[in-house]
Design a protein around this motif. Structure first.
Motif, mmCIF file in Angstrom:
data_model
loop_
_atom_site.group_PDB
_atom_site.id
_atom_site.type_symbol
_atom_site.label_atom_id
_atom_site.label_comp_id
_atom_site.label_asym_id
_atom_site.label_seq_id
_atom_site.Cartn_x
_atom_site.Cartn_y
_atom_site.Cartn_z
ATOM 1 N N ALA A 1 -28.672 27.953 -62.235
ATOM 2 C CA ALA A 1 -29.847 27.400 -61.545
ATOM 3 C C ALA A 1 -30.474 26.280 -62.358
ATOM 4 O O ALA A 1 -30.888 25.251 -61.820
ATOM 5 C CB ALA A 1 -30.867 28.502 -61.281
ATOM 6 N N PHE B 1 -28.252 23.211 -62.087
ATOM 7 C CA PHE B 1 -28.388 22.613 -60.759
ATOM 8 C C PHE B 1 -29.684 21.810 -60.677
ATOM 9 O O PHE B 1 -29.705 20.685 -60.164
ATOM 10 C CB PHE B 1 -28.376 23.708 -59.698
ATOM 11 C CG PHE B 1 -28.366 23.191 -58.296
ATOM 12 C CD1 PHE B 1 -27.190 22.801 -57.692
ATOM 13 C CD2 PHE B 1 -29.549 23.079 -57.575
ATOM 14 C CE1 PHE B 1 -27.172 22.319 -56.398
ATOM 15 C CE2 PHE B 1 -29.548 22.589 -56.285
ATOM 16 C CZ PHE B 1 -28.358 22.215 -55.698
ATOM 17 N N CYS C 1 -30.182 17.906 -59.971
ATOM 18 C CA CYS C 1 -31.004 17.490 -58.837
ATOM 19 C C CYS C 1 -32.065 16.485 -59.266
ATOM 20 O O CYS C 1 -32.215 15.415 -58.667
ATOM 21 C CB CYS C 1 -31.658 18.742 -58.281
ATOM 22 S SG CYS C 1 -32.057 18.639 -56.582
ATOM 23 N N VAL D 1 -30.499 13.119 -60.114
ATOM 24 C CA VAL D 1 -30.164 12.283 -58.953
ATOM 25 C C VAL D 1 -31.409 11.555 -58.470
ATOM 26 O O VAL D 1 -31.365 10.374 -58.123
ATOM 27 C CB VAL D 1 -29.589 13.151 -57.808
ATOM 28 C CG1 VAL D 1 -29.456 12.338 -56.539
ATOM 29 C CG2 VAL D 1 -28.245 13.708 -58.204
ATOM 30 N N LEU D 2 -32.539 12.274 -58.487
ATOM 31 C CA LEU D 2 -33.744 11.685 -57.909
ATOM 32 C C LEU D 2 -34.399 10.670 -58.828
ATOM 33 O O LEU D 2 -35.122 9.794 -58.353
ATOM 34 C CB LEU D 2 -34.742 12.799 -57.573
ATOM 35 C CG LEU D 2 -34.261 13.790 -56.513
ATOM 36 C CD1 LEU D 2 -35.242 14.914 -56.354
ATOM 37 C CD2 LEU D 2 -34.040 13.082 -55.197
ATOM 38 N N VAL E 1 -26.301 8.704 -61.612
ATOM 39 C CA VAL E 1 -26.641 9.506 -60.430
ATOM 40 C C VAL E 1 -25.440 10.343 -60.008
ATOM 41 O O VAL E 1 -25.535 11.538 -59.740
ATOM 42 C CB VAL E 1 -27.078 8.582 -59.268
ATOM 43 C CG1 VAL E 1 -27.201 9.370 -57.981
ATOM 44 C CG2 VAL E 1 -28.379 7.898 -59.601
ATOM 45 N N PHE E 2 -24.291 9.695 -60.030
ATOM 46 C CA PHE E 2 -23.082 10.365 -59.616
ATOM 47 C C PHE E 2 -22.717 11.501 -60.580
ATOM 48 O O PHE E 2 -22.298 12.589 -60.173
ATOM 49 C CB PHE E 2 -21.970 9.328 -59.520
ATOM 50 C CG PHE E 2 -20.731 9.859 -58.908
ATOM 51 C CD1 PHE E 2 -20.796 10.701 -57.821
ATOM 52 C CD2 PHE E 2 -19.501 9.524 -59.412
ATOM 53 C CE1 PHE E 2 -19.654 11.207 -57.257
ATOM 54 C CE2 PHE E 2 -18.355 10.021 -58.856
ATOM 55 C CZ PHE E 2 -18.425 10.876 -57.783
ATOM 56 N N VAL F 1 -24.670 14.444 -59.740
ATOM 57 C CA VAL F 1 -24.110 15.182 -58.600
ATOM 58 C C VAL F 1 -22.994 16.104 -59.081
ATOM 59 O O VAL F 1 -22.895 17.266 -58.676
ATOM 60 C CB VAL F 1 -23.593 14.207 -57.535
ATOM 61 C CG1 VAL F 1 -22.797 14.955 -56.474
ATOM 62 C CG2 VAL F 1 -24.742 13.463 -56.893
ATOM 63 N N MET G 1 -24.356 19.150 -60.484
ATOM 64 C CA MET G 1 -24.749 20.109 -59.451
ATOM 65 C C MET G 1 -23.544 20.908 -58.960
ATOM 66 O O MET G 1 -23.615 22.127 -58.779
ATOM 67 C CB MET G 1 -25.401 19.380 -58.268
ATOM 68 C CG MET G 1 -26.761 18.798 -58.567
ATOM 69 S SD MET G 1 -27.274 17.603 -57.322
ATOM 70 C CE MET G 1 -27.475 18.651 -55.910
ATOM 71 N N LEU G 2 -22.428 20.204 -58.755
ATOM 72 C CA LEU G 2 -21.232 20.908 -58.276
ATOM 73 C C LEU G 2 -20.756 21.919 -59.313
ATOM 74 O O LEU G 2 -20.364 23.043 -58.987
ATOM 75 C CB LEU G 2 -20.118 19.901 -57.969
ATOM 76 C CG LEU G 2 -20.345 18.979 -56.788
ATOM 77 C CD1 LEU G 2 -19.165 18.049 -56.598
ATOM 78 C CD2 LEU G 2 -20.574 19.777 -55.516
#
Lengths: 100, 535
Positions: free
Chosen positions: A12, A15, A19, A22-23, A31-32, A35, A38-39
């Motif tokens: 968590a 993640f 998150c 990215v923002l 940014v990528f 992501v 997160m995966l």
């Protein structure tokens, strides 16, 4: 569920870091990467739940997610590179012709 | 744990249209590698065309052979070890997707509208505006080249969509989501004209799409943590049994829904829609706007109805809010738009809201009154009317051109009805259908989703839906009025005469739109015949 709780908490946290990244980050590559984080956090959660439930479905899913993430990298880097070649910048703020 | 792995049985008789599509895409990749450049375009488009024809015939054959289940309420089979479910709604959506893709293929192959040049860039890696040849200055330029990779990409996207709406477990759904998304990200960035906009659209779509698929995977992990299985039928069993860590289910399902609602462009996950629709080549926009929505609504329906059907009272209130926000957001933002493609993008957001209204009409089949339309039937029918009108209307927008590309601004379309009544008339019919005026397909679609939602007691949503339809009529009709009742500008844009490819697409879409408005019965019956989902 006690034995896997630390892994879930870690996933968590990872993640959430992804998150927020990215923002807030401005470079498309970063940014990528967020992501991807997160995966991978999701993969950790899937494997932890697989251990908790004692079946293999979650582990199999983690492999699929890895393969899909690799495919996503191929497409994503290609797109970011074409943008960089035409703009000499990979910042997501610079690409702002389309709005409203 | 099992010591031995037994492979699932693959029911080829049910799945072969899907394999035909993926096989076609792979053949396309091989053609790209081995065929000479000059012959590729013809070979690629023929291969894709044959593949789509086979898939369409296959879908019909499979549909005719589906076994009845649950006393005739549903038809179909769970195949491939529970990963793919081929049932009535699946084959309906497959047929719809293949038909829309045929329209997309015809638009992809069009080259007469841009003076003999294809709609896609010669070489995607070139910076915009560069005309140097492969060997440097003086060599033949890339102008005449073309990206024939678009045909396999289109077919791959179709394969992903067909798998997406047929997926019986969350993992298949995720893989299918990526198979359909990755080709679309690339296609968005390949416009020959206005390359910077196109590339920007591709990047925005890609980054936001990847972000949303991250949510899908984490949501999938949490649902798995709750249910102990990724299979939707298994999740339904766990939900019905109750107990366990409810919070995992609720958060997980919400995150999965974020990704699915992103794909259909629901408010508050809509921000990519106008940018991508405007920036992408119009042929791609036409295809993507119609097909992605069809496939993603198939997946939403399956996830909510099959997996979470018994948790209806947990998700329905949230979906009420999203549907209301989507309808109002779409129409209110559309009113101020000055670009045709952005206007249509916001209108497509509003249509997502209307479709979500239909999704809210879920009722147990025993609760349905005699002759009442089930929500599944209503949504399937609406998807058909929306998909056809969308392909048609974007196809028409490719015809009105300025020297540098399409005439994107609404103001440039002023008075078009006087100079080219045929094009303006077709555009007006599609607009009326999207607005939901009687005697067009859109009216019947809207009426059926509203009726099904009202039947399930979602009165407030239906009231908002009707209000937003009225606001929507305002901006659709305003556009028609300026087209027909104002004088054209001095330097009016050129209306090109397209090749039969685009003409046929527009004509068929027009005929279907009007025909479904006048005699909706057969297709409504077909959607009703699809029956329930097989679990």
């Amino acid at each position: 569920m006690d034995d896997v709780t630390p892994f879930l908490v870690l996933s968590a946290i990872l993640f959430s870091i992804g998150c927020v990244g990215v923002l807030t980050r401005r470079n498309a590559i970063v940014v990528f990467m967020c992501v991807e984080l997160m995966l991978n956090a999701s993969n950790l959660a899937l494997v932890a739940f697989a251990k908790h439930h004692g079946n293999l479905e979650g582990q199999v899913a983690a492999f699929f997610v890895m393969v899909v993430a690799a495919a996503e990298v191929v497409v994503g880097l290609a797109i970011i590179m074409t943008i960089f070649r035409s703009r000499r910048s990979a910042s997501v703020d610079d690409a702002s012709l389309l709005k409203y | 744990m099992n010591d031995e792995f037994t492979g699932p049985a693959i029911e080829w008789a049910r799945l072969w249209p899907l394999f035909a599509v993926f096989g076609t895409a792979l053949v396309g990749v091989a053609v790209e590698a081995f065929a000479p450049r000059s012959a590729r375009c013809l070979i690629q488009s023929s291969v894709a065309g044959v593949g789509l024809a086979v898939a369409l015939v296959g879908t019909v054959l499979v549909a005719l052979e589906l076994p009845e289940r649950a006393g005739g309420a549903a038809r179909g089979d769970v195949t491939a070890g529970g990963a793919v479910v081929v049932d009535g709604p699946t084959v309906f959506l497959w047929g719809l997707l293949v038909v829309v893709t045929v329209g997309g293929l015809l638009l992809f192959a069009e080259r007469r509208v841009d003076a003999g040049l294809p709609v896609f860039a010669g070489q995607a890696s070139l910076p915009p505006g560069s005309t140097a040849g492969p060997g440097g200055p003086g060599e033949p330029s890339y102008e005449d080249w073309e990206h024939t990779e678009v045909y396999p990409l289109l077919v791959f996207a179709l394969g992903g969509m067909m798998l997406f709406c047929a997926s019986g477990d969350l993992l298949t759904m995720f893989v299918a989501l990526e198979i359909l998304s990755l080709p679309l990200y690339l296609l968005c960035g390949l416009a020959r004209r206005r390359r910077l906009l196109s590339q920007e659209a591709a990047m925005k779509y890609f980054l936001l799409g990847a972000f949303s698929s991250g949510f899908f995977v984490y949501g999938m992990a949490l649902v798995y943590g709750y249910a102990g299985t990724l299979n939707l039928a298994g999740v339904a069993v766990a939900v019905r049994a109750g107990g366990g860590q409810e919070v995992l289910l609720l958060v997980g399902a919400a995150m999965v829904m974020v990704a699915l609602l992103f794909k259909v462009g629901a408010v508050p996950f809509h921000s990519w829609t106008p940018d991508v629709y405007q920036g992408a080549p119009t042929a791609v926009t036409a295809y993507m706007a119609a097909a992605t929505k069809i496939a993603a609504f198939g997946a939403i329906l399956r996830f909510l109805y099959v997996g979470l059907g018994d948790a209806r009272w947990d998700w329905a209130p949230l979906l009420w809010v999203v549907a209301i926000l989507t309808m109002l957001g779409g129409v209110v933002l559309a009113v101020g738009q000055t670009e045709i493609k952005r206007l249509l993008a916001y209108s497509s957001i509003a249509h997502t809201g209307f479709l979500l209204t239909g999704v809210l009409g879920l009722q147990a089949s025993g609760d349905l009154a005699e002759g009442q339309i089930s929500s599944l039937q209503a949504v399937l029918f609406y998807l058909a009317t929306y998909g056809v009108a969308t392909v048609g209307i974007f196809a028409v927008t490719t015809l009105v051109r300025d020297p540098g590309g399409e005439a994107g601004s609404v103001a440039r379309w002023t008075g078009l009805g006087r100079t080219s009544p045929l094009v303006a008339g077709a555009f007006a019919v599609f607009l009326l259908s999207l607005a939901g005026i009687p005697l067009t397909a859109g009216f019947v679609g809207k009426w059926s989703v509203f009726a099904s939602a009202a039947g399930a007691g979602a009165w407030p949503v239906v009231a908002v839906a009707i209000t937003s339809s009225i606001i929507a009529v305002y901006f659709y009709v305003r556009h028609i009025v300026t087209m027909f009742f104002a004088d054209p500008p001095e330097d009016a844009p050129v209306v090109v005469v397209p090749s039969p490819l685009t003409s046929v697409t527009i004509a068929v879409a027009l005929i279907v739109t009007v025909a479904l408005g006048v005699v909706p019965g057969p297709l409504l019956d077909l959607a009703g015949h699809a029956g329930q989902f097989v679990r």
